[in-house]
Write an enzyme that holds these catalytic residues in place. Structure first.
Site, short mmCIF file in Angstrom:
data_model
loop_
_atom_site.label_atom_id
_atom_site.label_comp_id
_atom_site.label_asym_id
_atom_site.label_seq_id
_atom_site.Cartn_x
_atom_site.Cartn_y
_atom_site.Cartn_z
N LYS A 289 27.59 -3.35 -23.68
CA LYS A 289 27.29 -4.79 -23.56
C LYS A 289 25.79 -5.02 -23.38
CE LYS A 289 27.91 -6.71 -19.29
NZ LYS A 289 26.65 -7.29 -18.77
N ASN A 290 25.19 -4.23 -22.47
CA ASN A 290 23.79 -4.50 -22.12
C ASN A 290 22.80 -4.00 -23.17
OD1 ASN A 290 24.68 -5.82 -19.90
ND2 ASN A 290 24.14 -4.22 -18.42
N ASP B 295 25.09 -0.49 -11.43
CA ASP B 295 26.31 -1.00 -12.08
C ASP B 295 27.50 -0.05 -11.91
OD1 ASP B 295 24.82 -3.17 -12.82
OD2 ASP B 295 24.52 -2.55 -14.89
N ARG C 145 34.32 -9.95 -18.86
CA ARG C 145 32.93 -10.09 -19.31
C ARG C 145 32.39 -8.75 -19.83
NH1 ARG C 145 29.18 -11.61 -14.95
NH2 ARG C 145 27.84 -11.02 -16.66
N CYS D 158 22.95 -15.65 -8.94
CA CYS D 158 24.38 -15.38 -9.15
C CYS D 158 24.89 -14.62 -7.95
CB CYS D 158 24.62 -14.64 -10.45
SG CYS D 158 24.23 -12.91 -10.37
N ASP E 277 10.37 -14.11 -12.76
CA ASP E 277 8.91 -14.29 -12.71
C ASP E 277 8.17 -13.26 -13.57
OD1 ASP E 277 10.05 -12.57 -10.70
OD2 ASP E 277 8.05 -12.32 -9.87
N LEU E 278 8.70 -12.04 -13.64
CA LEU E 278 7.97 -10.99 -14.39
C LEU E 278 8.07 -11.22 -15.90
CD1 LEU E 278 9.03 -7.97 -12.17
CD2 LEU E 278 6.92 -9.32 -12.06
N ILE F 168 18.78 -2.21 -5.75
CA ILE F 168 18.41 -3.08 -6.87
C ILE F 168 18.75 -4.55 -6.57
CG2 ILE F 168 18.65 -3.52 -9.36
CD1 ILE F 168 17.53 -0.74 -8.84
N ARG G 286 18.08 -13.08 -8.60
CA ARG G 286 17.74 -12.80 -10.00
C ARG G 286 16.55 -13.62 -10.52
NH1 ARG G 286 23.12 -10.79 -13.03
NH2 ARG G 286 21.55 -9.54 -14.04
N PRO G 287 15.37 -13.40 -9.93
CA PRO G 287 14.19 -14.10 -10.44
C PRO G 287 13.80 -13.61 -11.83
CG PRO G 287 13.56 -12.47 -8.80
CD PRO G 287 15.06 -12.46 -8.85
N ARG H 31 23.29 -14.90 -17.31
CA ARG H 31 21.85 -14.84 -17.09
C ARG H 31 21.10 -14.08 -18.18
NH1 ARG H 31 24.94 -15.94 -13.70
NH2 ARG H 31 24.47 -17.66 -12.29
N1 EPU Z 1 13.30 -8.83 -10.67
C1 EPU Z 1 12.28 -9.62 -10.21
N2 EPU Z 1 11.61 -10.40 -11.12
C2 EPU Z 1 11.92 -10.42 -12.44
C3 EPU Z 1 12.97 -9.60 -12.90
C4 EPU Z 1 13.65 -8.82 -11.98
O1 EPU Z 1 11.97 -9.61 -9.02
O2 EPU Z 1 11.27 -11.14 -13.19
C5 EPU Z 1 14.04 -7.97 -9.72
C6 EPU Z 1 15.51 -8.37 -9.59
O3 EPU Z 1 15.68 -9.38 -8.63
C7 EPU Z 1 16.16 -7.07 -9.18
C8 EPU Z 1 15.31 -6.01 -9.91
O4 EPU Z 1 14.09 -6.66 -10.24
O5 EPU Z 1 16.02 -6.88 -7.82
C9 EPU Z 1 15.91 -5.46 -11.19
O6 EPU Z 1 16.30 -6.53 -12.04
P1 EPU Z 1 16.38 -6.36 -13.62
O7 EPU Z 1 15.49 -7.38 -14.23
O8 EPU Z 1 16.18 -4.94 -14.01
O9 EPU Z 1 17.89 -6.77 -13.90
P2 EPU Z 1 18.42 -7.54 -15.17
O10 EPU Z 1 17.59 -7.17 -16.32
O11 EPU Z 1 18.61 -8.98 -14.85
C10 EPU Z 1 20.05 -5.70 -16.03
C11 EPU Z 1 21.51 -5.62 -16.35
C12 EPU Z 1 22.30 -5.66 -15.05
C13 EPU Z 1 21.87 -4.45 -14.19
C14 EPU Z 1 20.35 -4.49 -13.96
C15 EPU Z 1 19.83 -3.27 -13.23
C16 EPU Z 1 21.62 -6.70 -18.50
C17 EPU Z 1 22.06 -7.87 -19.31
N3 EPU Z 1 21.87 -6.76 -17.19
O12 EPU Z 1 19.86 -6.93 -15.33
O13 EPU Z 1 23.66 -5.48 -15.42
O14 EPU Z 1 22.51 -4.48 -12.94
O15 EPU Z 1 19.67 -4.58 -15.24
O16 EPU Z 1 20.14 -2.11 -13.93
O17 EPU Z 1 21.11 -5.73 -19.05
C18 EPU Z 1 25.99 -5.72 -15.18
O18 EPU Z 1 26.12 -5.31 -16.36
O19 EPU Z 1 26.96 -5.81 -14.38
C19 EPU Z 1 24.66 -6.08 -14.68
C20 EPU Z 1 24.48 -6.88 -13.63
#
Ligand code: EPU
Length: 422
Positions: A22-23, A308, A400, A118, A126-127, A330, A123-124, A94
């Site tokens: 999925k991801n 995950d 999902r 969520c 900002d980056l 995480i 889930r910010p 998201r």
């Molecule tokens: N973070 C920030 N700022 C940002 C982005 C992230 O502070 O701009 C923080 C988040 O709050 C978190 C950490 O960085 O604490 C990691 O977040 P990341 O951005 O890596 O997560 P994501 O990209 O939103 C993806 C997967 C998630 C998985 C995480 C970590 C997808 C669609 N989602 O989320 O998958 O948990 O990486 O590996 O690829 C799931 O499939 O159940 C799922 C939640």
């Protein structure tokens, strides 16, 4: 709303075909927005999140065709209707934020609803936004929407991520393919889904080097072209079935290539618990031990133990001899399954981001509620291992991210059925 009824206590035995990830499928689908040429994706799983993302792409004006193979999806963003990703679609998933980078790179503007938080965390993003600003975008927030503009196109730059972000890396990687000059992403996520996306983009004519390393270099190309790309196997689905095999004291062969390289830390945890693992080129077999050893887990970005698979491991460790410590690094709120596992007889206490799991001899079936995707698969594992009947409510969370879950489990001897909620 459906629920899943499980009669527990039957060892899982047999083979499970592992679906596409999925991801990895979601960012590859977003990549279609970078070009007017069609993008053919192979090994796309049939999941609620994929259907939700298709609906978002359709809203933007993307057309698609399924087949001839059931797992093939051909997307075409030849002419877009709008560059606005509306709140009612983004709030449900998201990962919708993944349309921001490609829309901005190809069309010079995008308006995407802020995803909001969520169950598992704030889930910010900002980056993602800072990275796009480094590439020359001007970004403002208006009425809950991110309004991004780069009328003269994006310009390459160096982006250093202070923490690892998976979709952040993916968004910037896609945006940079069309940004003038050279872009360097430093401390890029190492998750295998990133390299899979980079392979897709390179097949589309992008010029990305450093795949599989924390530094990705992207040289601008004027336009991307048509390509065919295969989604890699879902390492989280594979890890979930492996843990289900252990929990039920069974033996499962997981059918997909590369699984050992996709699950390095998870396999080491499964071995510490006592499982026997046999790796072959296109499969991995996992055989449960008669008793489970306790084991400490810390979730980390790849190649560390994946967040995950944290909830699913907790279900198994609640049956281990002795105490295990699970640290979640995480997501700030990813222990929602604990209260439900406790209802099934598990001994788990949580202090901040650490859970102490004291093994019990057996779990008891109970009605429980899924709170998020991976929490729901942890409850399925607990239900399969427990004595008696477990009913998991709010099954839409499971749908999902897990394809044909009842079919796959039933084929391996589980007694599960989907029933309407009473
Ligand atoms: N973070 C920030 N700022 C940002 C982005 C992230 O502070 O701009 C923080 C988040 O709050 C978190 C950490 O960085 O604490 C990691 O977040 P990341 O951005 O890596 O997560 P994501 O990209 O939103 C993806 C997967 C998630 C998985 C995480 C970590 C997808 C669609 N989602 O989320 O998958 O948990 O990486 O590996 O690829 C799931 O499939 O159940 C799922 C939640």
């Amino acid at each position: 709303m459906d629920c899943l009824r499980i009669q527990g206590g039957r060892p899982l035995k047999g083979e499970v075909p592992i679906s596409g990830a999925k991801n990895a499928a979601l960012p590859a689908m977003a990549a279609c927005l970078l070009t007017e040429a069609p993008l053919q994706l192979n090994n796309v799983p049939d999941l609620a999140d994929i259907r939700a993302f298709l609906l978002l792409l359709e809203t933007l004006g993307v057309t698609y065709q399924k087949g001839p193979d059931v797992r093939q999806l051909t997307l075409s963003a030849a002419s877009l209707r709008q560059v606005l990703a509306p709140y009612n679609l983004v709030r449900k998933m998201r990962a919708s934020i993944l349309v921001l980078g490609p829309l901005l790179a190809r069309h010079g503007r995008a308006k995407v609803s802020l995803p909001g938080g969520c169950a598992i965390g704030v889930r910010p993003i900002d980056l993602h936004l800072k990275g796009l600003e480094t590439l020359g975008a001007s970004i403002s927030l208006e009425d809950g929407y991110i309004c991004a503009e780069a009328p003269k196109g994006l310009v390459g730059g160096t982006i250093t991520f202070p923490i690892v972000t998976v979709t952040g890396t993916e968004n910037l990687l896609m945006a940079a393919t069309l940004a003038q000059g050279t872009t360097t992403l430093i401390n890029a996520a190492l998750e295998p889904e990133i390299a899979n996306l980079a392979q897709c983009l390179n097949a589309m004519g992008a010029h990305i080097t450093g795949l599989g390393t924390p530094t990705l270099t992207i040289e601008c190309v004027p336009a991307l072209k048509s390509a065919s790309h295969t989604i890699l196997p879902d390492r989280i689905e594979a890890g979930t079935y492996a843990l289900a095999a252990i929990a039920t004291r069974g033996t499962l062969t997981l059918r997909a290539p590369q699984l050992a390289s996709l699950l390095p830390s998870a396999l080491s945890v499964f071995t510490q618990i006592g499982a026997e693992i046999t790796v072959e080129e296109r499969s991995l077999t996992i055989a449960a031990p008669s008793t489970f050893s306790s084991c400490d887990i810390t979730t980390e970005p790849f190649p560390g133990y994946p967040t995950d698979l944290q909830a699913q491991a907790m279900a198994v460790l609640s049956l281990a001899e002795g105490a295990s410590l699970i640290r979640e690094t995480i997501w700030e709120n990813r222990f929602l399954h604990v209260a439900e596992l406790v209802r099934m007889g598990a001994h788990i206490s949580v202090q901040g981001l650490t859970a102490v799991v004291r093994g019990v001899p057996a779990l008891q079936g109970a009605p429980v509620m899924a709170t998020d995707l991976r929490a729901s698969s942890s409850l399925v594992i607990a239900g399969l291992a427990a004595r008696g009947e477990t009913t998991i409510n709010r099954l839409y969370h499971l749908d999902r991210g897990y394809e044909a879950v009842e079919e796959k489990l039933t084929a391996c001897g589980a007694c599960v059925e989907r029933v309407p909620a009473s």
